[in-house]
Enzyme design. Sequence first.
Site, PDB file in Angstrom:
ATOM      1  CG  ASP A  67      -1.713 -27.319  31.944  1.00  0.00           C
ATOM      2  OD1 ASP A  67      -0.850 -27.782  31.166  1.00  0.00           O
ATOM      3  OD2 ASP A  67      -2.765 -27.920  32.202  1.00  0.00           O
ATOM      4  CG  ASN A 136     -12.197 -33.021  36.742  1.00  0.00           C
ATOM      5  OD1 ASN A 136     -11.722 -32.775  35.644  1.00  0.00           O
ATOM      6  ND2 ASN A 136     -11.670 -32.575  37.860  1.00  0.00           N
ATOM      7  CG  HIS A 138      -9.161 -30.936  34.249  1.00  0.00           C
ATOM      8  ND1 HIS A 138      -8.975 -31.906  35.213  1.00  0.00           N
ATOM      9  CD2 HIS A 138      -8.093 -31.054  33.412  1.00  0.00           C
ATOM     10  CE1 HIS A 138      -7.861 -32.555  34.957  1.00  0.00           C
ATOM     11  NE2 HIS A 138      -7.305 -32.068  33.871  1.00  0.00           N
ATOM     12  CD  GLU A 143      -8.930 -29.597  38.397  1.00  0.00           C
ATOM     13  OE1 GLU A 143      -9.822 -30.170  37.748  1.00  0.00           O
ATOM     14  OE2 GLU A 143      -7.932 -30.196  38.837  1.00  0.00           O
TER      15      GLU A 143
HETATM   16  C1  GLP Z   1      -3.767 -32.960  32.930  1.00  0.00           C
HETATM   17  C2  GLP Z   1      -3.527 -31.791  31.976  1.00  0.00           C
HETATM   18  C3  GLP Z   1      -4.641 -31.647  30.964  1.00  0.00           C
HETATM   19  C4  GLP Z   1      -4.953 -33.005  30.357  1.00  0.00           C
HETATM   20  C5  GLP Z   1      -5.415 -33.953  31.441  1.00  0.00           C
HETATM   21  C6  GLP Z   1      -5.815 -35.323  30.928  1.00  0.00           C
HETATM   22  O1  GLP Z   1      -4.514 -32.639  34.030  1.00  0.00           O
HETATM   23  N1  GLP Z   1      -3.374 -30.556  32.668  1.00  0.00           N
HETATM   24  O2  GLP Z   1      -4.252 -30.720  29.970  1.00  0.00           O
HETATM   25  O3  GLP Z   1      -5.929 -32.874  29.360  1.00  0.00           O
HETATM   26  O4  GLP Z   1      -4.333 -34.101  32.344  1.00  0.00           O
HETATM   27  O5  GLP Z   1      -4.715 -36.161  30.880  1.00  0.00           O
HETATM   28  P1  GLP Z   1      -4.624 -37.514  30.076  1.00  0.00           P
HETATM   29  O6  GLP Z   1      -4.506 -37.128  28.653  1.00  0.00           O
HETATM   30  O7  GLP Z   1      -3.376 -38.165  30.595  1.00  0.00           O
HETATM   31  O8  GLP Z   1      -5.858 -38.275  30.368  1.00  0.00           O
END
Ligand code: GLP
Length: 241
Positions: A67, A136, A138, A143
């Site tokens: 993404d 959440n 995702h 989402e």
């Molecule tokens: C973002 C990314 C996800 C990732 C998520 C969790 O939203 N788009 O790919 O898994 O954050 O992030 P973190 O690893 O910092 O908790």
Amino acid sequence: MNIIVVKDYKEMSRKAAKIMASQVILKPDSILGLATGSTPIGMYEELIRMYKNGDLDFSSVKTFNLDEYYGLNKENEQSYYNFMMKNLFKHVNVKKENINIPDGMAMDTEKECLKYEKKIEASGGIDMQVLGIGANGHIGFNEPYESFEPITHLVKLDEKTIKDNSRFFNSVDEVPKTALSMGIKTIMMSKKIILLASGESKKEAIIKTIKGKISPEVPASILQLHKDVTFILDEKAAEEL
Ligand code: GLP
């Protein structure tokens, strides 16, 4: 479904890096699906270490990132392009032309998403996809929603995600409100998936993902249907299992 529980973040990162490394060793021209966020940083550090020791060669690897924020250009400190350069690509020998990240500045988002999807398909599909998970549930930027979005698309980010990700920005107002993300089908088409989660803030998302009902309200729960998915969790993230 394969679940590996390790002590802490460090062990999670080392385990994930070993799995990624074995993929690249067994198939040097692997198509890797990559993720951002704080979770995979330790794994990238390990991969860089292995590369610098001469144990890994990325010269034939192709990568596709999950993404990108919409509206941030490549130079922006918070763009996922910049994140990937800083945390992996500038330290290893992945060829520039083999790096793929959705264009967060594309004027025609629909066209860009379709182009990205086609490019993945034309490469032969992702051999190993790395995922983190949002609190959440995702994955990528898919989402919680009333239905699963199949292919790469423009997403309106959840309030919770904007708040969680604001820690990387000067203020919550600076966090983009939309992003381009691979879809659920894009992710599920990957031959192998590894999902990394560390820390207490992920324990609820993890239990719902692994043991809950499969529902677009917890996008990661769809992974229950994948034939080759490995969860690498630290003790805190796995606490509720
Ligand atoms: C973002 C990314 C996800 C990732 C998520 C969790 O939203 N788009 O790919 O898994 O954050 O992030 P973190 O690893 O910092 O908790």
